[in-house]
Write an enzyme that holds these catalytic residues in place. Structure first.
Site, PDB file in Angstrom:
ATOM      1  N   CYS A   1      28.194  75.456  24.937  1.00 12.18           N
ATOM      2  CA  CYS A   1      29.191  75.316  25.993  1.00 12.18           C
ATOM      3  C   CYS A   1      30.124  76.505  25.885  1.00 12.18           C
ATOM      4  O   CYS A   1      30.173  77.173  24.861  1.00 12.18           O
ATOM      5  CB  CYS A   1      29.994  74.036  25.814  1.00 12.18           C
ATOM      6  SG  CYS A   1      28.978  72.564  25.822  1.00 12.18           S
TER       7      CYS A   1
ATOM      8  N   LYS B   1      22.279  80.228  26.566  1.00 12.64           N
ATOM      9  CA  LYS B   1      22.086  81.520  25.906  1.00 12.64           C
ATOM     10  C   LYS B   1      22.169  81.407  24.388  1.00 12.64           C
ATOM     11  O   LYS B   1      21.383  81.993  23.660  1.00 12.64           O
ATOM     12  CB  LYS B   1      23.160  82.484  26.410  1.00 12.64           C
ATOM     13  CG  LYS B   1      23.134  83.856  25.760  1.00 12.64           C
ATOM     14  CD  LYS B   1      22.048  84.688  26.359  1.00 12.64           C
ATOM     15  CE  LYS B   1      21.972  86.073  25.752  1.00 12.64           C
ATOM     16  NZ  LYS B   1      20.617  86.622  25.928  1.00 12.64           N
TER      17      LYS B   1
ATOM     18  N   GLU C   1      10.094  80.905  30.264  1.00 11.76           N
ATOM     19  CA  GLU C   1      11.479  80.414  30.233  1.00 11.76           C
ATOM     20  C   GLU C   1      12.201  80.616  31.554  1.00 11.76           C
ATOM     21  O   GLU C   1      13.096  79.851  31.892  1.00 11.76           O
ATOM     22  CB  GLU C   1      12.277  81.001  29.067  1.00 11.76           C
ATOM     23  CG  GLU C   1      12.644  82.451  29.170  1.00 11.76           C
ATOM     24  CD  GLU C   1      13.477  82.940  27.979  1.00 11.76           C
ATOM     25  OE1 GLU C   1      14.310  82.201  27.465  1.00 11.76           O
ATOM     26  OE2 GLU C   1      13.267  84.096  27.573  1.00 11.76           O
TER      27      GLU C   1
ATOM     28  N   ASN D   1      33.108  72.754  22.024  1.00  9.63           N
ATOM     29  CA  ASN D   1      31.752  73.290  21.960  1.00  9.63           C
ATOM     30  C   ASN D   1      31.209  72.939  20.588  1.00  9.63           C
ATOM     31  O   ASN D   1      31.844  73.254  19.581  1.00  9.63           O
ATOM     32  CB  ASN D   1      31.784  74.813  22.151  1.00  9.63           C
ATOM     33  CG  ASN D   1      30.434  75.452  21.865  1.00  9.63           C
ATOM     34  OD1 ASN D   1      29.395  74.854  22.120  1.00  9.63           O
ATOM     35  ND2 ASN D   1      30.446  76.668  21.351  1.00  9.63           N
ATOM     36  N   GLY D   2      30.051  72.265  20.554  1.00  6.34           N
ATOM     37  CA  GLY D   2      29.466  71.873  19.275  1.00  6.34           C
ATOM     38  C   GLY D   2      29.015  70.423  19.348  1.00  6.34           C
ATOM     39  O   GLY D   2      28.879  69.868  20.436  1.00  6.34           O
TER      40      GLY D   2
ATOM     41  N   ARG E   1      26.443  80.164  28.818  1.00  6.85           N
ATOM     42  CA  ARG E   1      26.438  79.240  27.681  1.00  6.85           C
ATOM     43  C   ARG E   1      26.199  77.789  28.107  1.00  6.85           C
ATOM     44  O   ARG E   1      25.976  76.914  27.273  1.00  6.85           O
ATOM     45  CB  ARG E   1      27.774  79.302  26.944  1.00  6.85           C
ATOM     46  CG  ARG E   1      28.118  80.663  26.410  1.00  6.85           C
ATOM     47  CD  ARG E   1      29.462  80.621  25.749  1.00  6.85           C
ATOM     48  NE  ARG E   1      29.419  79.823  24.541  1.00  6.85           N
ATOM     49  CZ  ARG E   1      29.100  80.282  23.349  1.00  6.85           C
ATOM     50  NH1 ARG E   1      28.807  81.546  23.209  1.00  6.85           N
ATOM     51  NH2 ARG E   1      29.081  79.494  22.298  1.00  6.85           N
TER      52      ARG E   1
ATOM     53  N   TRP F   1      26.990  72.503  28.714  1.00  5.94           N
ATOM     54  CA  TRP F   1      25.545  72.355  28.593  1.00  5.94           C
ATOM     55  C   TRP F   1      25.368  71.007  27.897  1.00  5.94           C
ATOM     56  O   TRP F   1      25.642  70.865  26.709  1.00  5.94           O
ATOM     57  CB  TRP F   1      24.972  73.486  27.752  1.00  5.94           C
ATOM     58  CG  TRP F   1      23.475  73.549  27.742  1.00  5.94           C
ATOM     59  CD1 TRP F   1      22.667  74.177  28.657  1.00  5.94           C
ATOM     60  CD2 TRP F   1      22.587  72.991  26.754  1.00  5.94           C
ATOM     61  NE1 TRP F   1      21.349  74.030  28.301  1.00  5.94           N
ATOM     62  CE2 TRP F   1      21.268  73.312  27.149  1.00  5.94           C
ATOM     63  CE3 TRP F   1      22.779  72.236  25.591  1.00  5.94           C
ATOM     64  CZ2 TRP F   1      20.157  72.920  26.417  1.00  5.94           C
ATOM     65  CZ3 TRP F   1      21.663  71.846  24.866  1.00  5.94           C
ATOM     66  CH2 TRP F   1      20.371  72.190  25.278  1.00  5.94           C
TER      67      TRP F   1
ATOM     68  N   LYS G   1       8.958  85.136  27.860  1.00  6.65           N
ATOM     69  CA  LYS G   1       9.756  85.653  28.989  1.00  6.65           C
ATOM     70  C   LYS G   1       9.316  84.982  30.281  1.00  6.65           C
ATOM     71  O   LYS G   1      10.127  84.566  31.088  1.00  6.65           O
ATOM     72  CB  LYS G   1       9.584  87.173  29.158  1.00  6.65           C
ATOM     73  CG  LYS G   1      10.349  88.104  28.290  1.00  6.65           C
ATOM     74  CD  LYS G   1      11.838  88.101  28.395  1.00  6.65           C
ATOM     75  CE  LYS G   1      12.473  86.991  27.636  1.00  6.65           C
ATOM     76  NZ  LYS G   1      12.853  87.170  26.281  1.00  6.65           N
TER      77      LYS G   1
ATOM     78  N   HIS H   1     -12.296  80.186  19.242  1.00  8.77           N
ATOM     79  CA  HIS H   1     -12.179  79.034  18.338  1.00  8.77           C
ATOM     80  C   HIS H   1     -11.555  77.834  19.043  1.00  8.77           C
ATOM     81  O   HIS H   1     -11.122  76.893  18.381  1.00  8.77           O
ATOM     82  CB  HIS H   1     -11.382  79.423  17.089  1.00  8.77           C
ATOM     83  CG  HIS H   1     -12.051  80.500  16.299  1.00  8.77           C
ATOM     84  ND1 HIS H   1     -13.198  80.281  15.568  1.00  8.77           N
ATOM     85  CD2 HIS H   1     -11.792  81.823  16.194  1.00  8.77           C
ATOM     86  CE1 HIS H   1     -13.600  81.410  15.014  1.00  8.77           C
ATOM     87  NE2 HIS H   1     -12.757  82.369  15.383  1.00  8.77           N
TER      88      HIS H   1
ATOM     89  N   GLU I   1       6.150  87.359  22.978  1.00 17.05           N
ATOM     90  CA  GLU I   1       7.412  87.599  23.681  1.00 17.05           C
ATOM     91  C   GLU I   1       7.170  87.615  25.200  1.00 17.05           C
ATOM     92  O   GLU I   1       7.944  87.042  25.968  1.00 17.05           O
ATOM     93  CB  GLU I   1       8.026  88.923  23.203  1.00 17.05           C
ATOM     94  CG  GLU I   1       9.302  89.339  23.907  1.00 17.05           C
ATOM     95  CD  GLU I   1      10.454  88.335  23.782  1.00 17.05           C
ATOM     96  OE1 GLU I   1      10.347  87.372  23.011  1.00 17.05           O
ATOM     97  OE2 GLU I   1      11.459  88.532  24.502  1.00 17.05           O
TER      98      GLU I   1
HETATM   99  O1  M6R Z   1      21.200  84.552  19.706  1.00 14.48           O
HETATM  100  P1  M6R Z   1      19.868  84.515  19.034  1.00 14.48           P
HETATM  101  O2  M6R Z   1      19.201  85.847  19.039  1.00 14.48           O
HETATM  102  O3  M6R Z   1      19.921  83.940  17.659  1.00 14.48           O
HETATM  103  O4  M6R Z   1      18.986  83.549  19.928  1.00 14.48           O
HETATM  104  C1  M6R Z   1      17.691  83.198  19.552  1.00 14.48           C
HETATM  105  C2  M6R Z   1      16.949  82.544  20.689  1.00 14.48           C
HETATM  106  O5  M6R Z   1      17.630  81.403  21.123  1.00 14.48           O
HETATM  107  C3  M6R Z   1      16.752  83.493  21.872  1.00 14.48           C
HETATM  108  O6  M6R Z   1      16.072  84.644  21.509  1.00 14.48           O
HETATM  109  C4  M6R Z   1      15.965  82.779  22.998  1.00 14.48           C
HETATM  110  O7  M6R Z   1      14.664  82.537  22.583  1.00 14.48           O
HETATM  111  C5  M6R Z   1      16.004  83.599  24.280  1.00 14.48           C
HETATM  112  N1  M6R Z   1      16.353  82.768  25.381  1.00 14.48           N
HETATM  113  C6  M6R Z   1      14.716  84.200  24.645  1.00 14.48           C
HETATM  114  O8  M6R Z   1      14.805  84.945  25.812  1.00 14.48           O
END
Ligand code: M6R
Length: 610
Positions: A2, A605, A490, A103-104, A27, A77, A487, A506, A483
């Site tokens: 948040c 994020k 998500e 937040n938390g 966030r 969030w 991308k 396999h 990766e």
């Molecule tokens: O802030 P961080 O790099 O620790 O975050 C790690 C992951 O949450 C972050 O890389 C997430 O997978 C991204 N949304 C990917 O695009």
């Protein structure tokens, strides 16, 4: 998870709070709210709205209808309780004399809540946060700080809290444990925020609140206390980020802007660490003897940061000849790992606040092993708790899907690898110079790839209706595939998996049917022929193949349906280039599908809770 912002000063608070929340929407964005002290009527006004921040803006005329010069705001969030007005923050006690944003996660909220309910107290929300405001009321007898300390000693979990007491109208309180919170200061007033972009418009002068510290903030003063109520002296930090870095600057989305910033930020991360052709990593604080004594490297992260670790493993093992273990932080922290005492652990994190990565860091430190953080956000928890930090200079990354932070993390790992290889005598001067030159050439090569975005955009719009997409590759290309797949899924919500190409037969090749899209990466010269065979295998089962290879490999066009070329580089640096078309592909597919690219559903994020 948040975003929190708070302001006390000369200006009307609500518009400042809303502006700040707009910068924190990455966030959390399922509801938002503000609480502002109304001096004329001696009350705290609270306005909340479900949905994006715009709903709150509409409700308050961009904040103009809410009077007062001190307030707190929140963008949520949801974790406990669905997104709704009643569950959104700020929360308040029965007579609205205390208001908080959080937040938390309060882990022990259930027993605390039951205890209060048994005394007849009524809860109106399903949140864990509401318990905190009722506890504050319970412990409050005129002194906010002593009430806050008592609550701190009762709650378990993580929290960054912004608090206002009606009886203390010019004062804002903040406290944190394991969730980020900073204090900003300027001539027009003082601020609290979860992250720097929220206050960059007003100031770059900040204080970092440490765990279990309390801040008392008025228009003209900022005081810090520990949990024993002793005053703490803190040094102010001037953040280098500029305001443009946190704005879209004419781009439709932050993600596209951040993709385009990569040549610059990759150069920003590399260049200051190269002096006269030599890599200088003073931040490591490691002597050559210490580097020579390392038996093993552990790299730990979540999501894309974990994928950086996977690519770095190939590069480091090949170049330095030290075994590298790469772990997901969420797995590592609970598996009681067997660790070599002569090892180096690297925690990679953009935000520096990811709960699992932070917990892994603490676990490693408790075993006496040195931790290096590769972190983007200056002063974040991982940056402060790691023994040493190699900052990536990506600037603020706002889009939920990481691009530029990922690219800077990669080059930070390459620099480490080259430096270690040289110190340990694994490469000679000629190889060293070649690697450093090639590292320096990466920003321009990334720029060249970005210049060819139209073809990818065209292809992405053609495939935006895909149901399943498979990314395949071998060696470093397998790490890049992971990766690329993340991308895409998500932000476009298309199901996608990454497979080591040699594993297809396999099991997973049975998923391939007529028209299935496979994205095949073939940048590794030593594995190129093997990849061609894998491409033929999937294509002969009906797959449509988007191949990604290196300039010069033009025979790929005989085997694939659509081919994208990246400039030649050293095979160990290939991820830095190959990932760029995959980022563009994910972005343009999501755009063609009409998805909310910067704020994909269900995601935030920075994952500051487990
Ligand atoms: O802030 P961080 O790099 O620790 O975050 C790690 C992951 O949450 C972050 O890389 C997430 O997978 C991204 N949304 C990917 O695009």
């Amino acid at each position: 998870m948040c975003g929190i912002v708070g302001y006390v000063g000369k200006q009307q608070a609500a518009p400042i709070l809303l502006d700040g929340l707009a910068k924190l929407e990455y966030r959390g964005y399922d509801s938002a709210g503000i609480a502002v002290y109304n001096e004329k009527e001696n009350k705290i006004d609270i306005v909340k709205a479900k949905g994006r921040l715009q709903a709150l803006r509409d409700l308050t005329g961009d904040g103009q209808s809410v009077q007062g010069n001190i307030g707190i705001g929140h963008t949520r969030w949801a974790t406990h309780g669905e997104p709704s007005v009643v569950n959104s923050h700020p929360h308040f006690n029965k007579d609205k004399s205390i208001s908080i944003v959080h937040n938390g996660i309060i882990e022990n909220y259930q027993p605390l809540k039951e205890k209060m309910q048994s005394r007849g107290l009524e809860f109106i929300s399903q949140t864990d946060t509401e318990v905190v405001v009722h506890m504050l009321e319970h412990y409050y007898s005129g002194d906010p700080i002593s009430a806050i300390i008592k609550v701190m000693h009762r709650v378990k979990g993580s929290y960054a809290l912004g608090i206002m007491f009606k009886e203390h109208p010019g004062e804002l309180y903040a406290v944190r444990k394991d969730s980020p919170l900073i204090v900003g200061t300027s001539a027009e007033g003082n601020f609290i925020a979860s992250d720097v972009p929220a206050i960059l418009k007003h100031t770059r002068d900040v204080y970092f609140i440490d765990n279990l510290e309390i801040a008392k903030i008025t228009e003209n003063s900022i005081e810090f206390f520990n949990e024993d109520r002793e005053p703490i002296e803190k040094e102010m930090t001037t953040v280098k980020w500029d305001i443009e870095a946190a704005e879209k600057g004419g781009y439709e989305h932050f993600m596209l802007k951040e993709i385009y910033e990569q040549p610059k930020v990759v150069a920003d991360t590399i260049t200051p660490r190269i002096d006269n052709g030599k890599i200088v990593l003073n931040e490591l604080n490691m002597s050559d003897e210490e580097i020579k004594g390392i038996n093993r490297i552990y790299i730990i992260g979540c999501g894309s940061a974990y994928h950086v670790g996977l690519s770095a493993k190939y590069m480091i093992e090949e170049t330095v000849r030290i075994p590298v273990d790469v772990d997901l932080a969420s797995e590592f922290r609970y598996r009681n790992p067997i660790m070599d005492s002569n090892s180096l652990a690297i925690i990679i994190s953009q935000s520096g606040e990811t709960a699992d990565s932070l917990a892994a860091l603490r676990e490693i430190k408790s075993r006496g092993i040195k931790v290096l953080g590769i972190v983007n956000v200056v002063g974040s928890s991982i940056a402060r708790e790691a023994d040493n930090v190699l900052y990536t200079w990506a600037g603020p990354e706002i889009a939920v899907a990481t691009t530029k932070a990922y690219s800077t993390q990669l080059v930070a790992c390459y620099m480490l690898g080259i430096h270690f290889a040289k110190v340990r005598g694994q490469i000679d001067d000629t190889q060293y110079d070649e690697m450093v030159n090639e590292l320096n050439a990466l920003p321009n090569k990334i720029q060249r790839i970005l210049g060819d975005k139209e073809r990818i955009q065209w292809f992405a719009s053609k495939y935006s209706a895909a149901k399943d997409v498979f990314f395949i590759g071998r060696g470093q290309d397998y790490a890049t595939s992971m990766e690329g797949s993340l991308k895409l899924k998500e932000i476009s919500y298309i199901h996608s998996e990454a497979y080591a190409a040699g594993e297809l037969k396999h099991g997973s090749i049975s998923l391939i049917e007529d028209g299935t899209l496979s994205v095949a990466l073939a940048t590794q010269p030593a594995l190129y022929e093997k990849m061609i065979s894998n491409i033929v295998e999937v294509r002969s089962r009906g797959s449509y193949v988007f191949a990604l290879t290196t300039e010069g490999n033009y025979n790929m066009e005989d085997t694939s349906d659509f081919t994208v070329y990246v400039p030649k580089t050293l095979p160990c640096f290939s991820t830095s280039l190959a990932v760029i078309p995959l980022q563009l592909f994910g972005y343009y597919v999501a755009l063609a599908k009409g998805c909310d690219v910067d704020k994909p559903r269900n995601l935030a994020k920075s994952v500051t809770v487990e």
